[in-house]
Design a protein around this motif. Structure first.
Motif, PDB file in Angstrom:
ATOM      1  N   THR A  90       0.836  -1.194   0.000  1.00  9.46           N
ATOM      2  CA  THR A  90       0.000   0.000   0.000  1.00  9.46           C
ATOM      3  C   THR A  90       0.876   1.251   0.000  1.00  9.46           C
ATOM      4  N   CYS A  91       0.495   2.237  -0.826  1.00 11.68           N
ATOM      5  CA  CYS A  91       1.176   3.533  -0.872  1.00 11.68           C
ATOM      6  C   CYS A  91       0.253   4.552  -0.220  1.00 11.68           C
ATOM      7  N   SER A  92       0.773   5.254   0.765  1.00 17.19           N
ATOM      8  CA  SER A  92      -0.032   6.164   1.570  1.00 17.19           C
ATOM      9  C   SER A  92       0.778   7.420   1.859  1.00 17.19           C
ATOM     10  N   MET A  93       0.077   8.522   2.091  1.00 18.84           N
ATOM     11  CA  MET A  93       0.760   9.787   2.363  1.00 18.84           C
ATOM     12  C   MET A  93       1.192   9.880   3.814  1.00 18.84           C
ATOM     13  N   ALA A  94       2.402  10.354   4.007  1.00 21.29           N
ATOM     14  CA  ALA A  94       2.878  10.679   5.349  1.00 21.29           C
ATOM     15  C   ALA A  94       2.304  12.043   5.714  1.00 21.29           C
ATOM     16  N   ASP A 100      -4.601  17.057   8.190  1.00 17.91           N
ATOM     17  CA  ASP A 100      -4.592  17.672   6.860  1.00 17.91           C
ATOM     18  C   ASP A 100      -3.229  18.282   6.533  1.00 17.91           C
ATOM     19  N   SER A 101      -2.153  17.569   6.840  1.00 19.79           N
ATOM     20  CA  SER A 101      -0.806  18.112   6.634  1.00 19.79           C
ATOM     21  C   SER A 101       0.032  17.335   5.619  1.00 19.79           C
ATOM     22  N   ALA A 102      -0.566  16.389   4.879  1.00 25.04           N
ATOM     23  CA  ALA A 102       0.186  15.657   3.851  1.00 25.04           C
ATOM     24  C   ALA A 102       0.599  16.623   2.741  1.00 25.04           C
ATOM     25  N   ASP A 103       1.762  16.373   2.138  1.00 19.87           N
ATOM     26  CA  ASP A 103       2.270  17.234   1.071  1.00 19.87           C
ATOM     27  C   ASP A 103       2.935  16.387  -0.007  1.00 19.87           C
ATOM     28  N   SER A 104       4.184  16.004   0.205  1.00 17.78           N
ATOM     29  CA  SER A 104       4.936  15.261  -0.808  1.00 17.78           C
ATOM     30  C   SER A 104       5.437  13.911  -0.303  1.00 17.78           C
ATOM     31  N   GLN A 105       5.586  13.765   1.003  1.00 18.97           N
ATOM     32  CA  GLN A 105       6.159  12.531   1.537  1.00 18.97           C
ATOM     33  C   GLN A 105       5.125  11.407   1.536  1.00 18.97           C
ATOM     34  N   PHE A 106       5.611  10.222   1.197  1.00 20.01           N
ATOM     35  CA  PHE A 106       4.741   9.058   1.196  1.00 20.01           C
ATOM     36  C   PHE A 106       5.509   7.850   1.683  1.00 20.01           C
ATOM     37  N   PHE A 107       4.757   6.791   1.988  1.00 19.47           N
ATOM     38  CA  PHE A 107       5.378   5.550   2.436  1.00 19.47           C
ATOM     39  C   PHE A 107       4.730   4.365   1.750  1.00 19.47           C
TER      40      PHE A 107
END
Length: 158
Positions: A90-94, A100-107
């Protein structure tokens, strides 16, 4: 070769450990998918390290500084939580403490992580190349961390 249903909604990520194909989920996280594609097309992710890689948990990237403290110039996104589970690949936003603070980082999850369900925005799934993610060097940060060499939307690949 990966079973690509929609080239516009598939990412190919070349890492120092191999190639990974990610199917995007525009139906469940349209703003996050748009952000991932925008940053990919801006070549933002090219050269980003996997700055946080925790055995049995996940591999995180998407911060050009490699510290895990920075993002893009596009600002935060409103969360798009869904019923999609955090499973292997699974790809999800950090994000920070603010939902509501996701931007560019993901895991990318190494295994099932049910404790993340409903708290992080799922935007995609590895459909091929998970063994490349499995081979990433572990650490926070890893010594001589692995990197994204290039990340592209498949529709843009000639």
């Amino acid at each position: 070769m990966a079973d690509i249903k929609e080239p516009e909604n598939t990412i190919v990520m070349e890492t120092t450990k191999g190639t990974v194909f990610i199917e995007l989920f525009p139906d469940i996280a349209p703003k996050h998918v748009d952000r991932i594609k925008k940053l990919t097309r801006e070549r933002f992710y090219d050269g980003c390290t996997f700055h946080r890689v925790i055995e049995g948990f996940m591999a995180q990237t998407g911060d050009r500084s490699g510290t895990g403290r920075e993002g893009s110039s596009h600002g935060s996104l409103k969360s798009e939580f869904s019923n999609n589970q955090h499973l292997r690949g699974t790809c999800s936003m950090a994000r920070g403490n603010n939902l509501d603070s996701a931007d560019s980082q993901f895991f990318i999850c190494f295994g099932d992580c049910p404790f993340l369900n409903g708290q992080y925005t799922v935007w995609g799934q590895v459909i091929e190349g998970m063994e490349s993610i499995d081979r990433l060097k572990r650490g926070e940060p890893a010594r001589d961390p692995d990197k994204i060499i290039s990340m592209k939307v498949v529709a843009d690949v000639n």
